[in-house]
Write a protein that holds these residues in place. Structure first.
Motif: not given
Length: 806
Positions: A462-464, A466, A468-471
């Motif tokens: 999870l970038p940072r 987060n 909600m960020d599923q990239s």
């Protein structure tokens, strides 16, 4: 300039440090102390002398974190440092020395606005000598498997009692220090009682030990204490701080949840001396064991101890991410002494843990959570439902069932051997009664949260952090990449694999971590005092050879906790007097070389248990329900969803040991707060020890302590002693464990007379004092007299000596 705005030339405009000043100062002082141990001709070593300096001042910008690394310079690796900053054998030509010695504000390191102190002349000298000596790097000491070295030779050959003492004495003799004499018998017996059971000895137990002249009297005492039920309760409190055991969910409404049988499992495990490797396996993966027993399934409740929410509208995905991060933090801190949690948002600043390592470790637990939020399961009820749950016995029921089963087996054998008709019929009747009793006992179940493996979910970085960020990159379950990997022949790594890896000989941390913490419990400070972090920011052990010897002994003993505790408490080092010595103040002010024992305040639970014990109120039932000590009215007023009113336990279970006390995370009991108990939201490896007015006020005014003081006073008045002095002497001896001095009795007599006068003139005050608590005051004693003696008892319970372990 690079795309992120960081200059590409070495050492230009490094990012500003983000660590709190406190960490900087701790590292600074540690580096000074380590550097001060070097002789002028000695070449510094990287691990002991250099790493602490670089880690504290440099690694935040020039360390493992690739996302924040300045100028593409790494000082945590030999290749990186030698490429840009260090010329081995030539300190004066090395950019590192230039930058830490220059007064040019545009060039100096650490930069002025980093808030980090500049290197001292002593620290710069360490770096110079290290570079001139070849600037050799070493793997971090804690990441190299421990090796059992030969015990060192010592000059005072009659002092050591076991191998521990040889390591301790060798360091003392090297510093020109003699060990302290053995503590007097009264102090020693009180010390070992508190350390192994968390309870004080009775005056009779003290006298028995003092009068026992046999050469193995102390060893026999230790064996009795290790075999007592109280030992498991004492050890369980330590473990509960680590795994954050509590009775409430933590988030939002902080409702109660159901986990009591897990508490009894831990107490039972320590009393049964369950090997620590099996203890580890059952908690992380009890549900994955073939033919798992009830207790092994209960043990898997460890995975469910974290904070949860029942809030309406909570997002499942958000709380799954919270749960995942929480488990990574707790497993890494509890077993590895590692701050892997720092890699949730970025690569670790100081240790070789990457963000991918963090999420890969978390992926091992991807089979645990069916729900993130439990709002749809049980709304805001208290206690909440947090499936999966199972019905399990608590220890009292379990032991009754074992007793009944033993009787059933005995009677069934007697039936087979009996031919006399009348006796046979009587045995059959007893057998029916016992089987009926067993069936009734089987119904005395308690719901408890457990783990039941589900289909593992997909996990990503999870970038940072987060959710909600599923990239981010999809990860597979594994342990940190720089450590020995788990071999499964291509099968997905699961929790059972992780648990076995944690207690494998190839994994260098677990044995050291747990031994360091057990040492801290018995000597006041760990061999490395950073008991929660053995990484780069942790302290180099003051006696690594001893720590490693003990770690290997722990593993080779079959992970036998009682063996290690016995080894430590029977050492001559443990038995030393704790009295300060003036000559040590300049040589070893923190007593790290152990020229004497340590003295420190008891934990919150021990302080209350001590008051209950010396008053005679303590109820010693092992396991069972939750006890709710007296608490101020309205303390829970801010709690909602649902609103609730605290109801103290109003039967004999009020006086059970504090390990059974209700633990409300958001509103911890004031007595626990005053004496530095943790909320158990996160792993706590070492409690702080404060000295505050609120703590003294708790001892004077908390109903538990007032009631204990009143019962203690009633006991004094009920004795056959003929005068105040004799009664005061007996009460003092009961509370403090030693005979009182004349001046101490004189002060207590003055206090007694003062309060006699007060309560004789203010009988309403006396009657109000005697109404505190559920224990009835004796009707045969004058209220004013009992109140005056209660005041004396309150003073005794407030003494530093009463609440200290010497």
């Amino acid at each position: 300039m690079g795309g992120d705005g960081i200059p590409k030339s070495a050492w230009e405009a490094a990012p500003r440090a983000w660590l709190p000043l406190a960490f900087a100062l701790v590292g600074w002082l540690a580096a000074i102390l380590m550097a001060g141990n070097l002789t002028a001709a000695e070449v510094p070593t990287y691990n002991r002398d250099v790493r602490p300096i670089l880690s504290d001042r440099c690694f935040a910008c020039h360390g493992p974190d690739s996302g924040k690394r300045a100028a593409e310079l790494r000082l945590d690796t030999e290749a990186g440092a030698h490429e840009l900053a260090i010329i081995a054998g030539a300190a004066d030509e090395s950019e590192l020395i230039t930058r830490v010695t220059t007064d040019d504000p545009d060039l100096q390191m650490p930069p002025a606005d980093s808030k980090k102190p500049r290197l001292t002349p002593q620290e710069i000298d360490v770096l110079r000598r290290w570079i001139d000596g070849g600037a050799k790097y070493e793997p971090h000491w804690a990441y190299v498997p421990p090796v059992r070295k030969e015990t060192p030779a010592v000059q005072q050959a009659d002092w050591p009692r076991n191998e521990i003492d040889q390591f301790v004495l060798a360091r003392l003799e090297g510093a020109g220090i003699a060990p302290s004499p053995q503590a007097d018998p009264t102090t020693l017996v009180r010390r070992v009682y508190f350390d192994l059971t968390g309870l004080p000895p009775t005056p009779e137990q003290v006298d028995e030990f003092v009068q026992d002249a046999s050469p193995d009297a102390y060893e026999r005492l230790v064996d009795r204490l290790l075999a007592s039920e109280a030992y498991g309760e004492r050890m369980a409190s330590w473990w509960f701080d680590l795994v954050r055991y509590a009775n409430t969910v933590g988030y939002h409404g902080d409702q109660e949840h159901r986990i009591t049988p897990y508490r009894d499992y831990v107490i039972k495990s320590f009393n049964d001396n369950l090997p620590f490797d099996q203890f580890t396996i059952e908690q992380l993966a009890g549900d994955l064991l073939p033919n798992a027993t009830m207790w092994q399934r209960v043990a898997s409740g460890y995975n469910r101890l974290l904070q949860t929410t029942h809030e309406g509208g909570a997002q499942d995905a958000e709380y799954r991410a919270k749960h995942n991060a929480d488990r990574v933090r707790n497993v890494s801190e509890t077993w590895l002494g590692a701050s892997i949690g720092c890699a949730e948002c970025h690569d670790h600043k100081f240790d070789p843990y990457s963000a991918e390592d963090f999420y890969s470790l978390g992926a091992i637990f991807a089979d645990v959570d069916l729900w993130g939020s439990f709002e749809k399961v049980s709304k805001n009820n208290s206690p909440t439902e947090r499936p999966p749950e199972m019905l399990a016995w608590t220890l009292p029921t379990y032991r009754k069932i074992l007793e009944v089963d033993a009787k059933i087996v005995e009677i069934e054998k007697s039936l087979d051997d009996t031919l006399v008709e009348g006796k046979w019929q009587e045995l059959r009747k007893q057998l029916v009664q016992l089987r009926t009793e067993r069936a009734e006992l089987e119904g005395e179940f308690e719901p408890t949260m457990v783990t039941e493996a589900i289909e593992p979910r997909e996990c990503r970085v999870l970038p940072r952090g987060n959710w909600m960020d599923q990239s981010g990159k999809i990860v597979v379950p594994r342990v940190p990449r720089f450590m020995p990997q788990i071999e499964t022949d291509g099968r997905r790594v699961n929790r059972l694999d992780l648990a076995k890896w944690l207690v494998s000989r190839d994994q260098p941390l677990t044995a050291r971590v747990e031994i360091n913490r057990l040492w801290q419990r018995l000597f006041g400070v760990g061999l490395s005092k950073t008991v929660i972090d053995l990484g780069a920011q942790g302290e180099w052990p003051v006696n690594q050879d001893l720590l490693d010897w003990l770690a290997v002994e722990f593993m080779e003993s079959g992970w036998d906790v009682k063996h290690m505790m016995r080894l430590m408490v029977t050492s001559a080092a443990y038995r030393q007097s704790s009295l300060p010595r003036e000559e040590l103040e300049s040589i070893d002010p923190e007593n790290r070389l152990l020229a004497r024992q340590s003295r420190f305040r008891l934990d919150a639970e021990e302080i209350r248990d001590n008051a209950l014990a010396v008053s005679g109120l303590l109820v010693t039932q092992t396991g069972g329900g939750v006890s709710r000590p007296y608490q101020p009215a309205g303390y829970y007023a801010p709690l909602n969803f649902p609103e609730r009113e605290y109801q103290p336990t109003l039967n004999r279970e009020q006086f059970r040991r504090s390990v059974y006390a209700h633990w409300q995370r958001q509103f911890l009991h004031p007595w626990l707060l005053a004496f530095d108990a943790p909320t158990r939201e996160e792993c706590t490896a070492q409690r702080p020890i404060s000295n505050t007015p609120s703590a003294a006020l708790v001892l004077l005014n908390d109903p538990s302590f007032v009631e204990a003081a009143r019962v203690l006073a009633a006991n004094a008045l009920a004795s056959n002693d003929s005068n105040d002095a004799a009664q005061l002497e007996k009460t003092w001896h009961t509370v403090v464990g030693r005979p009182a001095k004349i001046e101490e009795i004189t002060l207590l007599q003055q206090l007694l007379e003062k309060h006699r006068e007060h309560y004789a003139a203010h009988r309403a005050d006396a009657e109000a004092l005697l109404r505190v608590g559920m224990t009835a005051a004796p009707e045969t004693v004058d209220a004013a007299e009992l109140a005056a003696w209660t005041s004396v008892s309150r003073a005794l319970l407030n003494l530093h000596e009463t609440i200290s372990r010497n």
